[in-house]
Design an enzyme around this catalytic site. Structure first.
Site, short mmCIF file in Angstrom:
data_model
loop_
_atom_site.label_atom_id
_atom_site.label_comp_id
_atom_site.label_asym_id
_atom_site.label_seq_id
_atom_site.Cartn_x
_atom_site.Cartn_y
_atom_site.Cartn_z
N ASP A 101 0.84 -1.20 0.00
CA ASP A 101 0.00 0.00 0.00
C ASP A 101 0.88 1.25 0.00
O ASP A 101 1.68 1.46 0.91
CB ASP A 101 -0.88 0.02 1.27
N TYR A 125 2.59 9.85 0.08
CA TYR A 125 3.69 9.29 0.89
C TYR A 125 5.07 9.57 0.27
O TYR A 125 6.09 9.30 0.90
CB TYR A 125 3.54 7.78 1.07
N LYS A 136 -2.84 6.03 -4.37
CA LYS A 136 -4.01 6.87 -4.08
C LYS A 136 -3.89 8.26 -4.69
O LYS A 136 -2.78 8.83 -4.76
CB LYS A 136 -4.18 7.02 -2.56
N HIS A 194 -8.09 9.20 -1.99
CA HIS A 194 -7.47 9.12 -0.66
C HIS A 194 -8.39 9.63 0.45
O HIS A 194 -8.38 9.15 1.58
CB HIS A 194 -6.17 9.94 -0.68
N1 LIG Z 1 -5.80 5.98 3.60
C1 LIG Z 1 -5.34 6.70 4.60
O1 LIG Z 1 -5.78 7.85 4.85
C2 LIG Z 1 -4.25 6.13 5.48
C3 LIG Z 1 -3.93 6.75 6.69
C4 LIG Z 1 -2.93 6.16 7.48
C5 LIG Z 1 -2.31 5.00 7.05
N2 LIG Z 1 -2.61 4.42 5.84
C6 LIG Z 1 -1.93 3.19 5.35
O2 LIG Z 1 -2.01 2.19 6.37
C7 LIG Z 1 -0.69 1.76 6.71
C8 LIG Z 1 -0.59 1.32 8.16
O3 LIG Z 1 -0.98 2.35 9.03
P1 LIG Z 1 0.04 3.18 9.94
O4 LIG Z 1 1.40 3.17 9.33
O5 LIG Z 1 -0.61 4.49 10.18
O6 LIG Z 1 0.02 2.44 11.35
P2 LIG Z 1 0.24 0.95 11.91
O7 LIG Z 1 0.52 0.01 10.79
O8 LIG Z 1 -0.90 0.68 12.81
O9 LIG Z 1 1.51 1.15 12.82
C9 LIG Z 1 2.78 1.36 12.29
C10 LIG Z 1 3.75 1.55 13.45
O10 LIG Z 1 3.77 0.35 14.23
C11 LIG Z 1 5.10 -0.12 14.37
N3 LIG Z 1 5.00 -1.60 14.31
C12 LIG Z 1 4.87 -2.37 13.23
N4 LIG Z 1 4.75 -3.67 13.56
C13 LIG Z 1 4.81 -3.73 14.91
C14 LIG Z 1 4.75 -4.78 15.84
N5 LIG Z 1 4.61 -6.05 15.44
N6 LIG Z 1 4.84 -4.47 17.17
C15 LIG Z 1 4.99 -3.19 17.57
N7 LIG Z 1 5.06 -2.12 16.73
C16 LIG Z 1 4.97 -2.40 15.40
C17 LIG Z 1 5.86 0.46 13.20
O11 LIG Z 1 7.21 0.66 13.50
P3 LIG Z 1 8.41 -0.10 12.69
O12 LIG Z 1 8.33 0.33 11.25
O13 LIG Z 1 9.64 0.37 13.36
O14 LIG Z 1 8.18 -1.57 12.86
C18 LIG Z 1 5.16 1.80 13.02
O15 LIG Z 1 5.69 2.77 13.90
C19 LIG Z 1 0.15 3.00 6.39
O16 LIG Z 1 1.53 2.72 6.37
C20 LIG Z 1 -0.45 3.40 5.07
O17 LIG Z 1 0.03 2.56 4.04
C21 LIG Z 1 -3.61 4.97 5.06
#
Ligand SMILES: NC(=O)c1ccc[n+]([C@@H]2O[C@H](COP(=O)([O-])OP(=O)(O)OC[C@H]3O[C@@H](n4cnc5c(N)ncnc54)[C@H](OP(=O)(O)O)[C@@H]3O)[C@@H](O)[C@H]2O)c1
Length: 344
Positions: A64, A69, A98, A131
């Protein structure tokens, strides 16, 4: 163990590494989408290509990204490298990107898509999402740039008080431009992100091509049960963003991943809290896209298909919902397309 989930079709499990790949859901247009993907928001720019390559080697077949980004080129490079190495073929991997809110106006949807398409350089894009339903004004970064080049525009235009400068473009007009992209053959599926149920219904009732998914914030603290039920009934999948709740965020301590009872469950299933949380959201009916650039955590997050939470443990997890939203986009609260002013 055979897992039975109503909307998710699993391949027959075989004792090879490939058996862990491609646990997919069939979308309303017949294409298959892996139910776990790698998120890439805020991945360290210098490290993202390596991380995506590692993810593919681990078995991830869904990545994704987004124009916002600023990492589409790295994602595309990593995928092409793995194709060149013979590890995957193009059709083995599902890549989402997106359309950002500054490009909702007629003419700019195509320009923005072309830029993402060129950045990724992967023959076609699997899924292109709007998005966010709220459009933003297009402000040039610098007068010397060209209005025909989407990179000339600010991504987060704000006024002197830091409030987002929004615009007035109906997301149905954007959707119809997205439909034309599918007809061009450069993108296979189109979808929504951050749309509420009423907005989703309006798109469904006014479209030739249906959205295959709505990507929304979804984790145990905001489990989106009503939106999932609503969307599934209309054959639109829900993709859960921030599925771990961004554990290092400032309000991290409120999150399910740190709940002592979730830790107890993790011990019971011999899994980590992150694995319990991701497994919960998949059993709750959503596709998950956890972000990590750490190889061990990427493996940990991917290793959630050899166990199943019992009904009573699912009931317990449901109770953790407290509608806690990480992404409120509160600066756009008064816009007519702000999606979070209704219950779901
Ligand atoms: N459409 C939208 O508006 C929107 C908004 C936000 C996000 N997104 C998408 O959704 C994806 C995921 O969401 P997100 O990045 O916001 O949050 P997330 O996946 O809930 O959390 C990511 C964070 O968690 C840490 N992490 C990963 N695996 C872990 C584990 N097993 N244990 C503990 N910590 C862990 C990562 O650090 P490390 O990298 O150091 O492991 C990072 O700091 C985004 O990357 C993006 O692609 C879309």
């Amino acid at each position: 163990m055979t897992l039975i989930l109503p909307t998710i079709s699993f391949l027959i499990l075989m004792p090879t590494i490939d058996a862990k790949l491609a646990q997919t859901i069939t979308l309303n247009n017949g294409y298959k989408m892996p139910i776990i993907g790698l998120g890439t928001f805020e991945s360290d720019p210098g490290d993202n290509e390596r991380a995506v390559g590692d993810a593919i080697a681990i078995g991830y077949r869904h990545i994704d990204t987004a124009y916002f980004y600023k990492n589409e080129k790295e994602v595309g490079n990593a995928v092409r490298t793995k194709i060149a190495e013979g590890l995957i073929k193009r059709e083995d991997i599902f890549v989402t990107t997106k359309l950002w809110s500054t490009f909702h106006e007629p003419g700019y949807v195509e320009k923005a898509f072309k830029r993402s398409f060129d950045n990724l350089n992967l023959t076609y894009i699997d899924l292109y999402l709007i998005h966010y339903p709220v459009p933003f004004q297009r402000l040039l970064k610098n007068d010397s740039f060209s209005v025909n080049d989407v990179s000339s525009f600010q991504l987060s235009p704000v006024d002197e008080n830091g409030n987002t400068l929004t615009a007035d473009v109906d997301y149905l007009i954007v959707w119809h431009a997205m439909e034309k992209l599918v007809e061009s053959g450069q993108v296979r599926s189109i979808g929504l992100s951050n749309f509420n149920s009423e907005q989703t219904e309006r798109v469904l009732s006014n479209s030739k091509i249906k959205p295959v998914t709505n990507q929304v914030e979804c984790h145990p603290n905001l489990n989106q049960r009503k939106l999932i039920e609503f969307s599934t009934a209309r054959n639109v999948t829900i993709t859960a963003y921030s599925p771990l709740g961004r554990p290092s965020s400032s309000n991290g301590k409120k999150l399910a991943i740190f709940d002592p009872k979730v830790l107890e469950l993790a011990k019971k299933y011999n899994k980590t809290p992150a694995q319990i949380i991701l497994r919960y959201t998949i059993q709750n009916g959503a596709i998950v896209i956890p972000k990590s650039t750490n190889k061990n955590r990427m493996k940990e997050n991917f290793n959630i298909f050899d166990f199943e939470l019992s009904n009573s443990d699912m009931q317990f997890m449901h109770q953790l919902n407290n509608n806690y939203r990480l992404f409120e986009y509160s600066s756009e609260k008064n816009h007519k397309y702000y999606p979070f002013n209704i219950e779901f």
